[in-house]
Enzyme design. Structure first.
Site, PDB file in Angstrom:
ATOM      1  N   SER A 135      15.592 -14.253 -17.474  1.00 47.09           N
ATOM      2  CA  SER A 135      14.988 -15.565 -17.211  1.00 47.09           C
ATOM      3  C   SER A 135      16.111 -16.574 -17.022  1.00 47.09           C
ATOM      4  CB  SER A 135      14.138 -15.957 -18.427  1.00 47.09           C
ATOM      5  OG  SER A 135      13.720 -17.294 -18.338  1.00 47.09           O
ATOM      6  N   TYR A 148      12.919 -17.239 -27.832  1.00 41.26           N
ATOM      7  CA  TYR A 148      12.798 -16.692 -26.468  1.00 41.26           C
ATOM      8  C   TYR A 148      14.161 -16.736 -25.776  1.00 41.26           C
ATOM      9  CZ  TYR A 148      10.963 -15.974 -21.714  1.00 41.26           C
ATOM     10  OH  TYR A 148      10.710 -15.484 -20.448  1.00 41.26           O
TER      11      TYR A 148
END
Ligand code: NDP
Length: 243
Positions: A135, A148
């Site tokens: 990501s 995350y």
């Protein structure tokens, strides 16, 4: 000639489903993994040479069993897309540690599991590709994303490490780092404030996020390069994404 086996984790929605569609259109035998197999069975695919298995990527034995079953029919995995992941937003002061654990287990252990399951045969064959889904949050921090971000920085770190370990065996380790996209990712967030902040951030970009289709074409682009060329990382986001 039959094309080689492609394995996609998290194929039941979002990026994984789009990646499955692209490889299916080109006639690759597919092993599609996820816990919600009924959703995979509903994808608009030609189901000839598509195997669907219910696998939780944090369960090594289950994951390995599914891959060996597909390999017995289609031969060795030539591409593994470690795409399965979860994002549970919240700040460290308030978030339930159980949510951190879920993210680290899925986003890191799941990826490591998949890599170990396929690496032996790739190294022996001196051929194969693993593409890990990271990501933009694997490259920079975002408020309310601590665990995350930790998991996706982890994906960047472990991918580059393994890339170095197997480069002399002609095995490619690559990663894709997408920006915000419209998938089911946010549906698991339990912290309403974090969710509101996230939506406000998306709205500040004119509500335009990345179309998952382009994440799939990026994966395909990486794989379609000749085996001697490794796109080590491909980062993409909506043009209007500021962060
Ligand atoms: P979705 O929630 O739409 O898809 C996630 C997929 O992962 C589902 O198919 C889900 O399947 C699967 N999954 C989750 N946990 C497990 C598990 N324990 N075992 C097996 N499969 C699991 O989200 P996205 O498509 O957006 O997410 C795909 C990847 O992309 C993730 O790694 C995410 O972090 C990353 N990403 C997403 C971005 C975005 O904005 N959407 C941006 C950047 C990266 P099931 O529930 O059926 O098991």
């Amino acid at each position: 000639m039959q094309k080689p086996l492609v394995v996609i984790t998290g194929a039941s929605s979002g990026f994984g489903a789009e990646i499955a569609k692209l490889f299916n259109q080109e006639g690759y035998p597919l092993l599609l993994l996820g816990r919600r197999t009924e959703k995979i069975a509903q994808l608009p695919l030609n189901f000839q040479d598509v195997m669907i298995e219910s696998v939780d990527v944090t369960d090594y034995q289950q994951f390995e069993k599914a891959i060996r079953k597909a390999e017995a029919i289609y031969g060795p995995v030539d591409l593994l897309v470690n795409n399965a992941g979860i994002m549970l937003l919240g700040n460290v002061q308030n978030q339930e540690p159980n949510e951190w654990q879920q993210m680290l287990n899925t986003n890191i252990m799941g990826v490591l599991n998949g890599m170990q399951i396929v690496l032996d045969q790739m190294i022996k064959r001196k051929h194969g590709t693993i593409i890990n889904m990271s990501s933009i949050a694997g490259k920079k921090a975002f408020i309310n994303h601590a665990a995350y971000v930790a998991s996706k920085f982890g994906v960047h770190g472990l991918s580059e490490t393994v890339r170095q370990e197997v480069s002399d065996k002609n095995v490619r380790i690559s990663l894709v780092a997408p920006g915000a996209a419209e998938t089911e990712l946010l549906t698991h967030v339990t912290d309403q404030n974090a969710l509101t902040d996230y939506q406000a951030w998306k709205n500040s970009m004119g509500g335009i996020t990345l179309d998952p289709h382009y994440v799939a074409t990026s994966v395909k682009f990486i794989y379609d390069m000749p085996q001697e060329v490794n796109i080590r990382e491909l980062a993409l986001a909506a043009t209007r994404q500021d962060g």
